[in-house]
Write an enzyme that holds these catalytic residues in place. Structure first.
Site, PDB file in Angstrom:
ATOM      1  N   ARG A   1       0.823  -1.213   0.000  1.00  0.00           N
ATOM      2  CA  ARG A   1       0.000   0.000   0.000  1.00  0.00           C
ATOM      3  C   ARG A   1       0.860   1.266   0.000  1.00  0.00           C
ATOM      4  O   ARG A   1       0.344   2.357  -0.246  1.00  0.00           O
ATOM      5  CB  ARG A   1      -0.941   0.000   1.211  1.00  0.00           C
ATOM      6  CG  ARG A   1      -0.238  -0.010   2.551  1.00  0.00           C
ATOM      7  CD  ARG A   1      -1.251  -0.068   3.695  1.00  0.00           C
ATOM      8  NE  ARG A   1      -0.607  -0.138   4.995  1.00  0.00           N
ATOM      9  CZ  ARG A   1      -0.233  -1.251   5.590  1.00  0.00           C
ATOM     10  NH1 ARG A   1      -0.420  -2.410   4.977  1.00  0.00           N
ATOM     11  NH2 ARG A   1       0.335  -1.236   6.781  1.00  0.00           N
ATOM     12  N   TYR A   2       2.163   1.093   0.286  1.00  0.00           N
ATOM     13  CA  TYR A   2       3.058   2.258   0.325  1.00  0.00           C
ATOM     14  C   TYR A   2       3.887   2.407  -0.949  1.00  0.00           C
ATOM     15  O   TYR A   2       4.276   3.509  -1.311  1.00  0.00           O
ATOM     16  CB  TYR A   2       4.010   2.165   1.525  1.00  0.00           C
ATOM     17  CG  TYR A   2       3.312   2.149   2.858  1.00  0.00           C
ATOM     18  CD1 TYR A   2       2.515   3.214   3.259  1.00  0.00           C
ATOM     19  CD2 TYR A   2       3.448   1.076   3.721  1.00  0.00           C
ATOM     20  CE1 TYR A   2       1.874   3.207   4.483  1.00  0.00           C
ATOM     21  CE2 TYR A   2       2.805   1.051   4.951  1.00  0.00           C
ATOM     22  CZ  TYR A   2       2.017   2.120   5.324  1.00  0.00           C
ATOM     23  OH  TYR A   2       1.375   2.114   6.528  1.00  0.00           O
ATOM     24  N   THR A   3       4.207   1.315  -1.596  1.00  0.00           N
ATOM     25  CA  THR A   3       5.106   1.384  -2.755  1.00  0.00           C
ATOM     26  C   THR A   3       4.322   1.593  -4.047  1.00  0.00           C
ATOM     27  O   THR A   3       3.136   1.279  -4.140  1.00  0.00           O
ATOM     28  CB  THR A   3       5.937   0.097  -2.879  1.00  0.00           C
ATOM     29  OG1 THR A   3       5.054  -1.021  -3.052  1.00  0.00           O
ATOM     30  CG2 THR A   3       6.779  -0.126  -1.641  1.00  0.00           C
TER      31      THR A   3
END
Length: 748
Positions: free
Chosen positions: A126-128
């Protein structure tokens, strides 16, 4: 033959458990082998990797597009093509994005995608963000051109490619690892230019040997600058058999007094290497190293600094030890097991892999050309029909306006096909302009030229090979780079003996009467003036080097050895020797010896027996020591005497004042035993302890002997000393009056 089954009264099929379990496990095994763990030789990808790449291309995540959240890609892959765990899918995606894991990454990522120190430290999906790398275009470029077969996805609602039409042999370029059921694969990565060069050689000379191909493929090329040190002959053998191992070694350079490690082997963590070296330092097994630090940063991804203890340290020997005992040198298994074009897993050698991939590439290019040719022929056919409109435009318009079903009328009137008539009916009014006829004729000429070119290529194997070679060269020129892992033949590193790693500093080992031991730096140490515990005092001392073994002799004739550099410092009282060795109950320590392994000593008992031995023969591997000197009944161990010359004399004095000197050469050299008789003592005298050897010494040539009796002493030399020389084993001669009760003997 299929096994017969029965249906019970509920209509449920019944099978023996043995048959069911065998079939279920076999089905599972085949699934893992063919659809999970092993790559296909065509595109070099496992199914999950192929589905990730294809799903990203369907999302429009090309190398020129904006990055999108990785969770978006993983969600598409799981929902459409790969109904498995999201974490496993994301890890497969991460691996293809890590520059330190993949030689030619297929995914371009933003955010935390892990580091060489900890490849698993990547951020959650969900961050990359991610998109395809430019290199991935080589796998997808020809996808929509009829090059590969399409198969239904897991639920039959979508189509997915069974393979990607790779323009280069990705199976060798990025390599892969996988564990299936009963088999595994470990294919190392290679350099694009080298592999393409070998493919071109194979295209030009189909009968080329594997050894000749190895002139182009020098060896694997890992995504690290560390050296491949495997000998050339082993690399060729690995390519011949499809299996073997590769050995990589870190690279280092000297910077002033420091050793700088600039490149680590593939998938080796710098933090892990530092831990391994620090563990040896804490265990005092690496005294040659003084300091250790990690100076890696963005400019220098790998910069590990090792500071030797002094300028006298042999850096090459130190690094050879570290290569052998840490991950600075590492082996990698090679097992080129792939799923071939026949759909079966097999371990293939280099030539077989390249030949089979070229077959795949030839088929792909032929299908691409045929697909394009079919498109061109279809378009030419339609253009011929469109020309009818312009040659008979008024009549065509009249038919369309007046007829209820103009299509069959047009087909009959102008002798055109259904496809041509359909194209005429779908023609827009704006395309009836005067210039359109010229455009059609121009397009016809272009397509006719392309048709002729395609037909020539498809009709000639030589032209087809030329096209494949040209495309390979273009791809190698665009995406290729220089080799990263240099090939340097070096012998395998060997760990140094612990004593070889220790700096040879002067040292004095001190043993007290109560068995406490310590070591002081230097040879100018007054052992008698040191502080001892109450009731304790000096028993013996020995000088030597810190990289030597200290040998201790107990009252039972057993020897024990300890590394001198591990002995406690002389700043305190030391430690009891019984804390490091385990002598028999009631035994006490009698002497300490120190020096090189070939240093010789005279060992003897006060029963008058002795022999010469090497210090190295006294080394013991365990705490219990080993038996060296066999003692007759009622006999005791005498302090050992150091041998300085082969032509010296052995001086032996008894408790009742008899002195005998004889040549050292008359005593045997032994590793253990009782020894030979040095001076004659009656068994009755020994049994009653009325007569025994009081002291012995080795007298150098032209040396002297000093006898101590109470407060008196006498020094004998020259003719006075010669008076006492006799044959070994004799009784010796009486010393002058006043020396009948001897306390000690020393040589000078």
């Amino acid at each position: 033959m299929a096994e017969q089954t029965e249906l019970n009264y509920e209509g449920i099929e019944q099978l023996p458990l043995k048959s069911y379990t065998e079939k279920a496990y076999l089905d599972y095994s085949m699934y893992v082998i063919l659809d999970r763990a092993l790559p296909n030789i065509g595109d070099g990808l496992k199914p999950v990797q192929r589905r990730i790449i294809y799903a990203m291309s369907e999302l429009g995540l090309s190398a020129s597009s904006k990055h999108k959240k990785s969770a978006r890609t993983v969600g598409d892959v799981l929902g459409k093509f790969h109904p498995h765990g999201d974490s496993a899918c994301y890890e497969a995606m991460v691996l293809m994005a890590q520059e330190f894991s993949y030689r030619y990454p297929l995914i371009d990522g933003q955010g935390n995608w892990g580091s060489p120190d900890d490849p698993k430290s990547f951020a959650a999906m969900r961050y990359t963000e991610s998109r395809l790398s430019p290199f991935a275009k080589l796998l997808l470029q020809e996808l929509g051109q009829g090059t590969v077969e399409w198969v239904p996805n897991f639920d039959g609602t979508l189509q997915e490619p069974s393979l990607l039409p790779a323009r280069v042999p990705n199976v060798l370029l990025n390599g892969t690892t996988g564990i299936a059921v009963g088999m595994a694969t470990d294919i190392p990565p290679h350099n694009l230019r080298e592999i393409v060069s070998a493919c071109i050689r194979l295209l030009e000379s189909p009968k080329v040997t594997l050894e000749e191909l190895c002139e182009h493929v020098q060896g694997p090329d890992y995504p690290t600058d560390a050296e491949i040190i495997t000998p050339r002959a082993e690399i060729v053998k690995m390519y011949q058999t499809g299996g073997g191992s590769m050995r990589m070694r870190a690279r280092y350079l000297r910077e002033d007094a420091d050793i700088i490690i600039t490149a680590l082997p593939h998938q080796v963590s710098g933090a892990r290497v530092l831990e391994q070296i620090a563990a040896q330092m804490q265990a005092k097994k690496l005294p040659l190293v003084e300091d250790l630090r990690d100076e890696s940063d963005h400019e220098n991804p790998t910069r590990l600094v090792i500071t030797p203890r002094s300028n006298r340290v042999d850096v090459e020997q130190l690094m050879a030890h570290l290569f052998a005992t840490t991950d600075l040198e590492r082996s990698y298994r090679v097992n080129m097991n792939v799923i071939g074009l026949d759909g079966r897993p097999q371990v293939k050698n280099l030539r077989e892999m390249l030949v089979e991939w070229l077959q795949f590439r030839t088929t792909t290019v032929r299908r691409r050309l045929q697909y394009r040719l079919d498109k061109v022929l279809t378009r030419l056919h339609i253009l011929e029909g469109l020309l009818v409109v312009y040659l008979n435009i008024d009549e065509v318009i009249a038919i369309i306006r007046n007829e209820e079903e103009p299509k069959p009328v047009l087909m009959q009137r102008f002798n055109i096909s259904d496809q041509q008539a359909e194209a005429i009916l779908e023609l827009k009014l704006r395309h009836l302009a005067r210039l359109e006829e010229m455009k059609i004729r121009g397009e016809q000429d272009e397509l006719a030229a392309e048709r002729d070119k395609l037909q020539k290529i498809l009709g000639s194997d030589r032209r087809l090979k030329t096209l494949i070679r040209k495309e390979l060269q273009e791809d190698a020129e665009k995406y290729g780079d220089e080799r990263r892992s240099p090939l340097v033949e070096r012998s395998a590193a060997r760990a140094l003996d612990e004593t070889a790693l220790i700096s040879a500093e002067p040292i004095t080992v001190i043993l007290s009467e109560k068995g406490w031991v310590r070591a002081a730096r230097g040879h100018e140490v007054d052992a008698g003036s040191l502080n001892y515990k109450a009731g304790d005092r000096l028993l013996a001392s020995a000088i030597g080097r810190s990289n030597e073994q200290a040998v201790f002799l107990d009252s039972t004739g057993r020897a024990y050895s300890l590394a001198a550099h591990q002995l406690p410092s002389a700043r305190g009282h030391g430690e009891p020797l019984t804390g490091r060795v385990t002598p028999p109950a009631g035994a006490g320590f009698q002497a300490v010896m120190l020096g090189p392994a070939d240093k010789r000593y005279l060992l003897a008992s006060d029963a008058g027996y002795g022999f010469i031995t090497r210090l190295g023969d006294l080394y013991a591997k365990n705490k219990a020591g080993k038996s060296i000197l066999s003692l007759p009944k009622n006999a005791s161990v005498l302090p050992p005497a150091e041998l300085t010359a082969d032509d010296g004399l052995v001086a032996v004095v008894t408790s009742d004042g008899r002195l005998l000197l004889f040549p050292v050469s008359e005593l045997p050299q032994m590793a253990r035993g009782k020894g030979n008789k040095m001076i004659g003592i009656s068994s009755a005298g020994l049994a009653s302890r009325e007569e025994f050897v009081k002291g012995m010494a080795v007298v150098p040539p032209k040396g002297s002997v000093t006898i101590h009796a109470g407060k008196r002493h006498i020094t004998l030399k020259g003719a006075d000393l010669e008076y006492y020389i006799g044959e070994r084993g004799r009784r010796g001669r009486k010393l002058p009056r006043g020396f009948q009760k001897v306390d000690a003997l020393s040589a000078g």
